[in-house]
Structures are given as structure tokens and as C-alpha cells.
Motif scaffolding. Sequence first.
Motif, PDB file in Angstrom:
ATOM      1  N   TYR A 249      38.832  27.978  33.348  1.00  0.00           N
ATOM      2  CA  TYR A 249      37.556  28.284  33.996  1.00  0.00           C
ATOM      3  C   TYR A 249      37.428  29.785  34.238  1.00  0.00           C
ATOM      4  CZ  TYR A 249      36.628  23.370  34.493  1.00  0.00           C
ATOM      5  OH  TYR A 249      36.368  22.055  34.210  1.00  0.00           O
TER       6      TYR A 249
ATOM      7  N   ASP B 202      27.402  28.056  30.245  1.00  0.00           N
ATOM      8  CA  ASP B 202      26.736  26.917  30.879  1.00  0.00           C
ATOM      9  C   ASP B 202      27.708  26.094  31.718  1.00  0.00           C
ATOM     10  OD1 ASP B 202      28.147  26.113  28.657  1.00  0.00           O
ATOM     11  OD2 ASP B 202      26.719  24.552  28.065  1.00  0.00           O
ATOM     12  N   SER B 203      28.991  26.106  31.351  1.00  0.00           N
ATOM     13  CA  SER B 203      29.996  25.342  32.102  1.00  0.00           C
ATOM     14  C   SER B 203      31.084  26.239  32.697  1.00  0.00           C
ATOM     15  CB  SER B 203      30.652  24.300  31.183  1.00  0.00           C
ATOM     16  OG  SER B 203      31.223  24.908  30.039  1.00  0.00           O
TER      17      SER B 203
ATOM     18  N   GLN C 167      33.394  28.013  31.219  1.00  0.00           N
ATOM     19  CA  GLN C 167      34.679  27.667  30.616  1.00  0.00           C
ATOM     20  C   GLN C 167      35.069  28.647  29.505  1.00  0.00           C
ATOM     21  OE1 GLN C 167      34.015  23.617  29.313  1.00  0.00           O
ATOM     22  NE2 GLN C 167      34.916  22.767  31.169  1.00  0.00           N
TER      23      GLN C 167
END
Length: 358
Positions: free
Chosen positions: A241, A210-211, A213
Motif C-alpha cells: 500500500y 484508485d486503490s 496499491q
Amino acid sequence: MAKYKKRKDGRYSTTVTNGYKPDGSPNKVTIYAKTIAELEEKRAQVMIDIHKHVFVKDKSVTFGEYSEIWLRKKKATRETGTWIRYERVLRNQMSPLDEMPLIDITPTQLQDLINGYANHYETARRIRLTASQIFRSALQDSLIFKDPTAGLEIPKKPDSERRVLSPSELISISEAQFTIREEMYVRLLQNYGLRPEEALSLRPENIRFDSDQLIIDHAMEWIGNSPSEKPTKNGRIRVMYLVPEDREFFMQFICGLDTRDPHLFRTTDGSEWITKMSFRRMFDHIREKAKLPDDISSYNFRHTFITDLYYAGVSIKDAQYLAGHSSPTITMQIYTHLDKSRTDVRDQLAAYRSRKGQ
């Protein structure tokens, strides 16, 4: 007049101060004798030895006897994996010293022991580390009067443990037909510079789609053949990332995992967290499929990643964070080395252009 005490066994005893402990309290040496006259004589000799800095409590204690005592103390204060490494070095490499009195062991004998592992840098380093700690402890316990490990040297660390992967090796890696598990491990090393103990400890929740990461919040170590969780090397959590081309592959990899174990890397049948033997087989296959030399390890991938950060212009501060170094000094040493290499290349290029223009 010294203060003497008669014991229940009929002997006399007294104490002499031999310096002070780290906490500031006096380091007392107890002396025993059958008669006061004998006690006086022993006390006088101890004081002379202390004054000459050659006092030893017991000259008969052997290396093997003392190392067992030292190892028991370490077991109570060190991580299990660390204690096991000490135990293995003592059993496998330092056992020739076991029957020798501590007081008789010389720097030359210890250096000869280390030199016997001149082609095995890590083993030689662990011998010196273990010996240094044991003899420092023996010195504090007044079993030796001089540390024989001062000045011990270990062989130069092989360049293969520091070098980056060559362009031809990188091409071979990109063309190799890895299994999905092998490919996952290679990508984590190559694109994120993870230490092997960090990559192997990852769970699906460490990859947050979702991010975009990747969260590195713990590591692992092997105790014997079995994996065990431990904190990261610097004790901190770091966030990286995801590389865009990894996102879909990571999703595919995680979707293919079963639920028998929560980790990304399991044994071949997927039933349990990856063991030491299972990992060795996996990395052997990676080397074989990519046609890499036998001396290539996971750390060559990591060093290549850190080198790429330098050539990409990433600052030392950011590179320290991404690499998970505990100190900027470590990152700076790598960057400084690369600065020198870059200077050499520029000099060569300038010389070539100068010749070309003639």
C-alpha cells in the motif's frame, strides 16, 4: 570372458561399468586398443582404478577445454544474464587455470585464486560457485575422481552489505536535493524495501492510485548494458500500500513521463529503459548528493526497511510477504539478529540506569 568388438578402423573395444547414472542406468566406460592383449591390459587397469575410486577417462583434458563444454550446456538451460555471469567469471578471474589439466588442479590452487579477491566478496563467491559446478560436472563425467572444491572458503561478507543506514545518513538523504527521478528511486527503496531489479522494472500501471496499491509483478536484469525483463525473485506477485505522502509525488512523477518507453526509469533523455551505465550514474549521484559512503548500495536501503518492520512490531509472516522473501527463514535470520541487538541495547540501558540511581 569380456565381450570384445572389432571396429571398422581395426581396433578392438569393450565397455566396463563405472557405477550408475542418476536415472539408474549403468555408466559405461568404453575402452579401445589395437590388440586383444592390449585391450585386456587396459580393461584390467580401468577396473583396478574404478575399484580404488581413482578412475579418470582422460587425464589430458584441460580446465579451459572442459569449461567451454560446460558453458555451452549452461547456455541452453540458464537465463541469459546468469550464463553471461558464468562466462565473465571464467574469462576474467579463472583464466589462469585454462591450460592446466583438470586432474591436476588442487584445492590449494583454487583457494589461492579465491583469496586473491578477499576484498571483493561477490567476485569470490561467484568464483567458488562456478568452480563447484564445473568440477561436480567433471566428476560425473569421470574426468576427475575427487572434487577439489569441497571445503573452499570465501571471505566474510562485509558488514556494509548488511548494515542499516545510520540516523545521520537518513537525515542526509532527507535533505539531499535529488532530481525527481533520483527521488522516485530513493522512495521506492526506503518506503517499500524494493530490490533494485524490482524498482527499475516498474511501469505506471504498477502504481494504482484508485486503490493506493503498488504491485510488484516482475523484475529486470542487465544483459551486458541492456535491460531485460524477468520474474520476481520468488516468482510471486506482491501488493503493497502506498505511503500517504508518496501519493502526490508519484502522480507528479508519472505525469512527467513521455510515451517513448513504458517504464518508470529510463535513460537520462527518457527515450529507453534504463541501462546499466545509466543506473550506475544515477546511483552515484544519489550517493554524492546525500554524502553517503561509496560502499552504500541499494540493498542498505532495503535492509533498513526490513529492520524498520521489526521495530514496528510487524510479524515475521507479514515481513516475509512485504520483503518478497521466498522463505520465512530469510526473514527470521534478520529478525533473530535484531533480537540479539535489541537485547544488547537493553542490557546497556539497564546498566546505565543502575549507575544513574547510585
